[in-house]
Write a protein that holds these residues in place. Sequence first.
Motif, PDB file in Angstrom:
ATOM      1  N   PHE A  99      -7.466   3.872   5.190  1.00 11.01           N
ATOM      2  CA  PHE A  99      -8.062   2.663   5.757  1.00 11.01           C
ATOM      3  C   PHE A  99      -8.100   2.740   7.275  1.00 11.01           C
ATOM      4  N   LYS A 136     -13.907   6.026  -0.646  1.00  5.04           N
ATOM      5  CA  LYS A 136     -12.545   6.275  -1.116  1.00  5.04           C
ATOM      6  C   LYS A 136     -11.734   4.999  -1.305  1.00  5.04           C
ATOM      7  N   LEU A 137     -12.171   3.904  -0.704  1.00 14.32           N
ATOM      8  CA  LEU A 137     -11.428   2.664  -0.837  1.00 14.32           C
ATOM      9  C   LEU A 137     -12.376   1.484  -0.780  1.00 14.32           C
ATOM     10  N   PRO A 151      -7.812  -3.499   3.466  1.00  5.91           N
ATOM     11  CA  PRO A 151      -8.023  -2.581   2.342  1.00  5.91           C
ATOM     12  C   PRO A 151      -7.549  -3.217   1.041  1.00  5.91           C
ATOM     13  N   TYR A 187       0.827  -1.200   0.000  1.00  5.62           N
ATOM     14  CA  TYR A 187       0.000   0.000   0.000  1.00  5.62           C
ATOM     15  C   TYR A 187       0.861   1.250   0.000  1.00  5.62           C
ATOM     16  N   THR A 188       0.287   2.332  -0.489  1.00  2.00           N
ATOM     17  CA  THR A 188       0.930   3.622  -0.302  1.00  2.00           C
ATOM     18  C   THR A 188       0.601   4.080   1.117  1.00  2.00           C
ATOM     19  N   PRO A 194      -5.824  -2.470  -2.374  1.00  5.22           N
ATOM     20  CA  PRO A 194      -5.063  -1.379  -2.998  1.00  5.22           C
ATOM     21  C   PRO A 194      -5.680  -0.937  -4.327  1.00  5.22           C
ATOM     22  N   LYS A 195      -5.436   0.298  -4.680  1.00  7.78           N
ATOM     23  CA  LYS A 195      -5.916   0.824  -5.959  1.00  7.78           C
ATOM     24  C   LYS A 195      -5.383  -0.051  -7.093  1.00  7.78           C
ATOM     25  N   GLU A 221      -0.706   6.832   1.959  1.00 13.17           N
ATOM     26  CA  GLU A 221      -2.016   7.475   1.932  1.00 13.17           C
ATOM     27  C   GLU A 221      -3.143   6.443   1.966  1.00 13.17           C
ATOM     28  N   GLU A 222      -2.996   5.338   1.221  1.00 10.02           N
ATOM     29  CA  GLU A 222      -4.017   4.287   1.228  1.00 10.02           C
ATOM     30  C   GLU A 222      -4.172   3.705   2.639  1.00 10.02           C
ATOM     31  N   TRP A 223      -3.034   3.460   3.291  1.00  5.36           N
ATOM     32  CA  TRP A 223      -3.100   2.852   4.614  1.00  5.36           C
ATOM     33  C   TRP A 223      -3.697   3.822   5.639  1.00  5.36           C
TER      34      TRP A 223
END
Length: 117
Positions: A16, A78-79, A98, A8-9, A100-101, A11-13
């Motif tokens: 979440f 957003k996720l 989560p 994950y980035t 990931p994108k 920001e993603e983490w």
Amino acid sequence: MLLAHWTYTREEWKAFHRWRLLNKSFFHYVWYWLKPRKHKRVPEIRITPESIWTNEKPESFHENGRQFQRVNIRDTGKLNVMEICYDAGQGSREIKIPIPKGKLREAIEVQEKLLSY
């Protein structure tokens, strides 16, 4: 057998983590913003037919007396989040991960494989 390995980035983490705390309670969410943060490593997730590994820490959902029940993929805005539910003998438990994108298709494949075991 490894079904998925996700990184994950930061920001993603963080997104979440905020979502998970807000779903626990508003108090948890506020506490997240007030407490000093330590720079923690962004985890990587490995999914097998029996467990989820967050970095080197496993959480079993289909062994050691635990019985897999279901897996869902939720769009939280957003996720996307994968929810794996299992019975641990004292009631149902849930693991939330989560997605990931760019990995939604892979998550759907993981979901199908988990449902076929």
